[in-house]
Design an enzyme around this catalytic site. Structure first.
Site, short mmCIF file in Angstrom:
data_model
loop_
_atom_site.label_atom_id
_atom_site.label_comp_id
_atom_site.label_asym_id
_atom_site.label_seq_id
_atom_site.Cartn_x
_atom_site.Cartn_y
_atom_site.Cartn_z
CG HIS A 249 -0.23 2.61 9.46
ND1 HIS A 249 0.02 1.50 10.21
CD2 HIS A 249 0.93 2.91 8.83
CE1 HIS A 249 1.27 1.13 10.06
NE2 HIS A 249 1.84 1.96 9.22
CE LYS B 205 -0.46 -0.03 6.26
NZ LYS B 205 0.40 0.09 5.04
N1 LIG Z 1 8.49 0.83 3.12
C1 LIG Z 1 8.18 1.97 3.71
O1 LIG Z 1 8.98 2.56 4.48
C2 LIG Z 1 6.86 2.58 3.46
C3 LIG Z 1 5.97 1.91 2.66
N2 LIG Z 1 4.75 2.45 2.38
C4 LIG Z 1 3.90 1.70 1.45
O2 LIG Z 1 3.94 2.36 0.19
C5 LIG Z 1 2.72 2.15 -0.50
C6 LIG Z 1 2.17 3.49 -0.95
O3 LIG Z 1 1.78 4.22 0.17
P1 LIG Z 1 1.22 5.73 -0.04
O4 LIG Z 1 2.21 6.55 -0.77
O5 LIG Z 1 0.73 6.18 1.28
O6 LIG Z 1 -0.03 5.44 -1.00
P2 LIG Z 1 -0.81 6.48 -1.96
O7 LIG Z 1 -2.18 5.93 -2.13
O8 LIG Z 1 -0.63 7.87 -1.45
O9 LIG Z 1 -0.03 6.40 -3.37
C7 LIG Z 1 -0.15 5.27 -4.17
C8 LIG Z 1 0.44 5.59 -5.52
O10 LIG Z 1 0.42 4.41 -6.33
C9 LIG Z 1 -0.20 4.73 -7.56
N3 LIG Z 1 -0.82 3.52 -8.11
C10 LIG Z 1 -1.99 2.93 -7.76
N4 LIG Z 1 -2.16 1.81 -8.50
C11 LIG Z 1 -1.09 1.72 -9.32
C12 LIG Z 1 -0.69 0.80 -10.35
N5 LIG Z 1 -1.45 -0.26 -10.66
N6 LIG Z 1 0.50 1.02 -10.98
C13 LIG Z 1 1.26 2.09 -10.68
N7 LIG Z 1 0.94 3.00 -9.73
C14 LIG Z 1 -0.23 2.81 -9.07
C15 LIG Z 1 -1.17 5.83 -7.26
O11 LIG Z 1 -1.52 6.50 -8.46
P3 LIG Z 1 -2.94 7.24 -8.53
O12 LIG Z 1 -2.93 8.25 -7.42
O13 LIG Z 1 -2.97 7.83 -9.89
O14 LIG Z 1 -3.98 6.15 -8.30
C16 LIG Z 1 -0.32 6.67 -6.30
O15 LIG Z 1 0.61 7.44 -7.05
C17 LIG Z 1 1.84 1.35 0.45
O16 LIG Z 1 1.95 -0.02 0.14
C18 LIG Z 1 2.46 1.60 1.81
O17 LIG Z 1 2.25 0.52 2.71
C19 LIG Z 1 4.35 3.68 2.87
C20 LIG Z 1 5.22 4.38 3.68
C21 LIG Z 1 6.53 3.87 4.04
O1 LIG Z 2 1.04 2.82 4.52
C1 LIG Z 2 1.90 3.45 5.22
O2 LIG Z 2 1.85 4.67 5.49
C2 LIG Z 2 3.05 2.65 5.71
N1 LIG Z 2 3.17 1.42 5.29
C3 LIG Z 2 4.27 0.55 5.59
C4 LIG Z 2 3.74 -0.72 6.23
O3 LIG Z 2 2.65 -1.19 5.77
O4 LIG Z 2 4.43 -1.24 7.13
C5 LIG Z 2 5.39 1.25 6.34
C6 LIG Z 2 4.94 2.29 7.28
O5 LIG Z 2 4.30 1.69 8.37
C7 LIG Z 2 4.03 3.29 6.62
#
Ligand SMILES: NC(=O)C1=CN([C@@H]2O[C@H](COP(=O)(O)OP(=O)(O)OC[C@H]3O[C@@H](n4cnc5c(N)ncnc54)[C@H](OP(=O)(O)O)[C@@H]3O)[C@@H](O)[C@H]2O)C=CC1
Ligand SMILES: O=C(O)C1=N[C@H](C(=O)O)C[C@H](O)C1
Length: 259
Positions: A149, A153
């Protein structure tokens, strides 16, 4: 019109989800929620004036039908619990929920007669990788997982890698792999251990989301690999979840439940 709140709306995935909701007929973005916000003015985020912006879970008052969560492992349990308690259908992409937390949330959703979806990966290539890996494990009990990743992350291993290991574990007799007397001259070099399945996490710039499942057997090997080169790869699955979540009767885990 189905109303949607996006939690984590300022993040990499949250931004993609915001644009997906805005581009989808029949859906309306009514609220964005994130931590550490400097402004509550939607215009500061390029959003229409009617979108409510929240920086604290306790201040949220919304008529959203769906709660899309792409926040962080540290926040996802409280967020999902709140959504269920408010009668908002959760579509949870955020990883890091423990088995106990998932079970807790499923019980709460059942008591509220509320359907929802938790999906560690909304990408079709990942959903198929997990499906194929479970099938292969019936014939190749010796397996290791490498997930790769981006270096922003927050959690390791990925939720997808853990889900893959759990699916494999359902069909694989638990056993330790490698030399039983092996020693690590460098701590941790054999990776994490989930019921004898070793998991390795790579974090590098330039990567988005990728996973390889490596099977070995006498005189042969099998590798199954998926690559998400762009976060857009997850949006098709998020849209499927949005289209089906209101019809779900339970809080289910895995996109395959709505495909
Ligand atoms: N299921 C799927 O297909 C996928 C899942 N994911 C998962 O999604 C999650 C986010 O990934 P990603 O977008 O890369 O992460 P980012 O760090 O880019 O974004 C995280 C977001 O969460 C916000 N945040 C942080 N703490 C809190 C809180 N306590 N309450 C509300 N919002 C909060 C941040 O706000 P701020 O910036 O203001 O701190 C930011 O907007 C991860 O767990 C990742 O593993 C990712 C890709 C695909
Ligand atoms: O953090 C990410 O980017 C992603 N998180 C998810 C995971 O933890 O499996 C899904 C995907 O791999 C992207």
């Amino acid at each position: 019109m189905t109303k949607v709140l996006v939690a984590g709306f300022t993040g990499a995935m949250g931004q993609k989800a915001v644009h997906l909701v805005q581009e989808s007929n029949g859906y309306e973005l009514v609220a964005g929620f994130a931590a550490g916000l400097k402004s509550k003015d939607p215009k500061d985020y390029g959003l229409p004036a009617g979108v409510a912006i929240y920086g604290d879970l306790n201040e949220i008052q919304t008529d959203a039908d769906i709660w899309i969560d792409f926040t962080l492992p540290s926040a996802v349990y409280a967020n999902t619990k709140f959504a269920i308690e408010q009668g908002i259908h959760p579509v949870i992409g955020t990883t890091g929920l423990t088995d106990e937390q998932v079970s807790d949330l499923q019980s709460l959703a059942s008591a509220k007669h509320l359907g929802g979806l938790i999906a560690p990966n909304f990408g079709m290539s990942a959903v198929l990788l997990m499906k194929f890996a479970k099938e292969a494990a019936k014939y190749f009990p010796d397996v290791e997982i490498i997930e790769m990743h981006h270096d922003n992350k927050a959690d390791a291993p990925s939720g997808t890698a853990l889900s893959t290991a759990k699916l494999i574990d359902e069909v694989r007799p638990e056993h330790e792999q490698g030399n039983p007397d092996e020693t690590e001259s460098l701590s941790g070099v054999r990776g994490g251990d989930y019921h004898g399945i070793h998991i390795h996490a790579v974090r590098l710039p330039g990567y988005v989301a990728h996973e390889q499942v490596l099977f070995g057997g006498p005189g042969e090997a099998l590798t199954i690999r998926q690559d998400s080169f762009d976060r857009q790869s997850f949006m098709g699955g998020v849209k499927v979840a949005m289209d089906h979540v209101l019809d779900l009767k339970d809080l289910v885990v895995g996109l395959e439940n709505v495909l």
